[in-house]
Structures are given as C-alpha cells and as structure tokens.
Design an enzyme around this catalytic site. Structure first.
Site, PDB file in Angstrom:
ATOM      1  N   SER A 276       0.853  -1.187   0.000  1.00  0.00           N
ATOM      2  CA  SER A 276       0.000   0.000   0.000  1.00  0.00           C
ATOM      3  C   SER A 276       0.887   1.234   0.000  1.00  0.00           C
ATOM      4  CB  SER A 276      -0.900   0.004   1.242  1.00  0.00           C
ATOM      5  OG  SER A 276      -1.495   1.277   1.436  1.00  0.00           O
ATOM      6  N   ARG A 315     -23.483  -8.994 -46.192  1.00  0.00           N
ATOM      7  CA  ARG A 315     -22.362  -8.290 -45.584  1.00  0.00           C
ATOM      8  C   ARG A 315     -22.928  -7.300 -44.551  1.00  0.00           C
ATOM      9  NH1 ARG A 315     -19.323 -10.183 -47.177  1.00  0.00           N
ATOM     10  NH2 ARG A 315     -18.051  -9.449 -48.895  1.00  0.00           N
TER      11      ARG A 315
END
Length: 463
Positions: A276, A315
């Site tokens: 930390s 497509r």
C-alpha cells in the site's frame, strides 16, 4: 491494436502481442500471400505474380498507422492494405499487381487474419489453463484432510474439506479447456467467399483454391463462407467469456479467504507485491483483484457479440465492425485473469491453523445440524430441533461452546437423560471434531481427484 495503460495492467504482454496492430496486419498479408500461391497452383494467376506478391507481404514494409488511418475513410482495413500491397507489387512487377487479392473480398482477409490470431490466443489460454489446473489439483491433494469453513450466503455454514473446495474451483477450468477446444475446432475456419459469398470470379477452381489456401494456413475449409453466419464464431467467444467468469469465481473466494479477519489464504508477497502507498502493514490480494477486474469487464463484451449477430444480408453494416473491436477484449481479459491466478496460486500461503481457529471461534454452532439429526433418533426431529435451537441461543448468550453446554443440557432433559449414557454422550461430543465433520467432503474429494487428474491428462493425449 493499441491498448491503454489500464488495459495493459489487466492483461499480459503475450496476449497484447497476439492482437497487436502489426500482428493483425501480418496475418492479413499471410492470407494474401497464401491466396496468390493457391491460385497460381490452380492456374488462375501466373506463378510469377504469386512470387511477386509473396516478396512484399511483410508488414514491416508498410506504414501501419497510415493504413489504420486510411481504413476509417475506406470502411475496412483491408481496402488500404490491398491498395498499398498492389502499389508495392507494381513497383517491382507492374503486370503482377493486377492479380493481388484476385477474386477475394475485404471480409475474407480480415476474418481470416483474426482467425489466425485467435488460434494463437487460444494456445496461450490453453497453456495457462493447464498450468493453473495442475497447480490446483496438487493443492487439493495436499489439503484433502484440511477442515475449513464452508460458507453460504456469506455466512459460516458447516465444515468442509479445503481440498474439496479447491476441486470445485478446478472442475470448471477443465470443462472450459474441453469446450474451448471443441468450439475452436468448429470456429477456426478459413473465410473465403468473394464479393457476395459465391467465389464467382474463381469459377470451377474455387473449391481447389480454398483447400490449398486452408492447408497453407493450417485451417479448416468452411462448408460455406460465413460472412454473416457468425454462430460458431460467437459461440467460441462466449466460451472464453464463461471461462473468465469461472476465473472470477476463484478470485472471489481467494479474496474473501485472504481478508485479514479471515486469514486462511494469502497471496505471495515481497518485492513490492500487494503493498500500500499509505499503510505499510497491508498485504493486498492483487492477483485476485486483476482477475476480478477482468471478469467484471467480460459480460459486456460477450453481450456485444450477441448483439452483433443480426448482420444484414450478405455483408453486415456496422455490426461486423463492432464484433471485430470487441473480440480481442475477451482474450485480453481471460489471459490476464489466468496469469494473475497462476501467479497467486504459484506461491499461495495456506494457513490451515487459522482455518481451524475460525471453526473453533464459532462456539460449535456450525455443528448444530449434525447434533440435531443425531438427537432426533432419541426424541424425534421436532423435539430435537427445538432442543438444539434453544441450546444454540444459550451458547451465544453465555459465550460458551455448544459442546461444553451439551452434557449439562442432556442431564436437564428428562427423555435425553434416559437415552444418553456416557458412551452416547461421548458419541454426541465427537460430532464437534472438525476433522470428522469434514469426512463427507474428504470422501468426495478422494473419489473426485483421480477423475479430474485423468481428465487433465487427457488433454495431453489429444495433442
């Protein structure tokens, strides 16, 4: 594909490299080179043209950022790539330039390049899965006899075996390996359909070209072009998503068991890992954190794949392009989670003593069900339940262990006093032994472990 520093934090350099811009572009060039070679062998284009095309199918020869920028105007990365490939071939052989990308279409080259990248990505995932599963199987075998609290609805429930719990983490990973391989076998196919999926330009030689091309790239020939038939492809992506969810489950349990108040597991520490910036005492479960973050991102990507399946006609407009952007993210998350958990379990600290103390701290309350069932044989189930329920309230109120209260309560109960001699009372108090209480889980783990080991070994046989 470029990734942000935050994406990089949650994945691996190996997986980033698989879907890197240069890697995808090189995959597209592999397609173009192999296509030209296949067509030359079938007499569709001159052999000299195939050689000329092959000579410049190298991503390092091209300005990839410029290609990407041009693709935004063109609508597909393949369009500027083919244009630049044609121009480059023409510098050396003007006649051969006419045969670049002959009879193919943009989606053929992009889809096939992504299939090639996905095959490599799956190899990374499979290797990570193999490593993690082996580590977990060894951990389970070591701790088959280790009692640990089972928790339901986030509360202590009963005693189980830590080895059995670990096998519950392992089994979904082995199922994932099996299902990923099956899905990959169906989805990793050549894409070759030409303008509208009919390969009309290639005529009667189309099938032969497709087989030669697929063989050169090490891919299956699809039954038909899958330009807008995305079912098998999406199923593969969803299997990756399910795997990441299973990894998130493991990370969840690991993070909860690593909480300071629980302290049953701890990730490796040292060299700044899990520290930390403000609190020197902290030992953060950073691997679990990475896996949880990866799992949290995955459902959105999976949902996007499903949302793109309604592709228009022959497509897709917009949905195929969205699918392409989502696809790498699934693998980036999955491999990041895998690597993180491999790091965690590779040096995992298991505090079996703390597991035992956590059981003892509950004053025997987690054995109440077993005690009630045993007493039901003497006084019937309703009376036994009422008796034990009152006894647990007393244990909580007085801060005493249920086993310590039991002899006194039996003596005060007219019916139980008649049935419970010293031997019966000793048998009742034996119910409070955590090792004995874990017996059912231990037996399950002992039976299940060889099955999972055999399943894990079968993957090597398959290869």
């Amino acid at each position: 594909m470029s990734v942000s520093i935050f994406d990089s934090f949650l994945t691996t350099t190996d997986m980033i490299a698989v879907f890197d811009d240069a890697a995808i572009v090189q995959g597209m060039f592999r397609f173009e080179q192999a296509l030209a070679a296949a067509q030359a062998e079938e007499g569709l284009i001159p052999a000299a043209a195939a050689r000329a095309i092959a000579g410049v199918c190298n991503a390092q020869l091209y300005d990839i950022p410029a290609l990407i920028a041009a693709s935004r105007r063109a609508g597909s990365l393949a369009i500027p790539l083919v244009k630049e490939l044609t121009r480059t071939v023409a510098l050396y052989d003007k006649d051969s330039a006419a045969f670049v990308h002959w009879g193919s279409t943009s989606q053929d080259v992009v889809d096939t390049a992504l299939v090639l990248a996905t095959r490599e990505a799956l190899q990374l995932v499979d290797a990570g899965l193999a490593r993690l599963a082996d580590t977990l199987l060894a951990l389970a075998e070591t701790h088959v006899d280790t009692p640990v609290l089972a928790r339901t609805l986030m509360q202590p429930a009963q005693v189980t075996s830590f080895g059995w719990k670990v096998l519950g983490w392992t089994a979904p990973l082995l199922r994932a390996r099996e299902r990923l391989r099956g899905a990959a076998g169906r989805a990793l196919q050549l894409q070759l359909g030409g303008a509208v999926g009919t390969l009309a330009v290639m005529g009667d030689e189309a099938d032969a070209v497709a087989h030669r091309l697929a063989n050169e790239l090490g891919l299956k020939v699809a039954d038909a072009p899958w330009h807008t038939q995305r079912d098998e492809w999406v199923r593969l992506g969803l299997e990756v998503a399910v795997l990441t969810g299973s990894l998130g489950k493991i990370a969840t349990d690991l993070s909860l068991m690593a909480q300071g108040e629980i302290g049953e597991l701890a990730e490796p520490s040292g060299n700044g890992r899990g520290g930390s910036s403000a609190m020197p005492h902290k030992r953060n479960p950073v691997s679990a954190m990475i896996a949880l973050a990866a799992a949290a991102r995955t459902p959105q990507h999976a949902a996007s794949l499903l949302n793109t399946m309604g592709q228009q006609h022959e497509r897709g407009l917009g949905n195929w392009q969205a699918e392409l952007a989502e696809w790498p993210q699934l693998f980036i998350s999955a491999h990041g989670a895998l690597q993180a958990l491999n790091d965690a379990f590779g040096g995992l600290a298991v505090d079996s003593g703390r597991m035992g103390r956590n059981i003892d701290a509950l004053q025997g309350l987690i054995f109440a069900e077993a005690l009630s069932i045993r007493l039901a044989g003497f006084i019937g189930r309703p009376a036994a339940h009422e008796f034990v329920e009152g006894l647990t309230r007393r244990a909580v109120a007085e801060g005493r262990h249920l086993a310590d209260l039991l002899p006194e309560a039996v003596r005060e109960h007219d019916t139980l006093r008649e049935h419970c001699d010293a031997s019966a009372l000793a048998s009742l108090q034996a119910l409070f032994d955590p090792v004995a209480a874990a017996g059912a889980a231990r037996r399950l783990a002992t039976r299940r472990l060889p099955q999972l080991r055999e399943q894990a070994a079968s993957f090597s046989k398959d290869h």
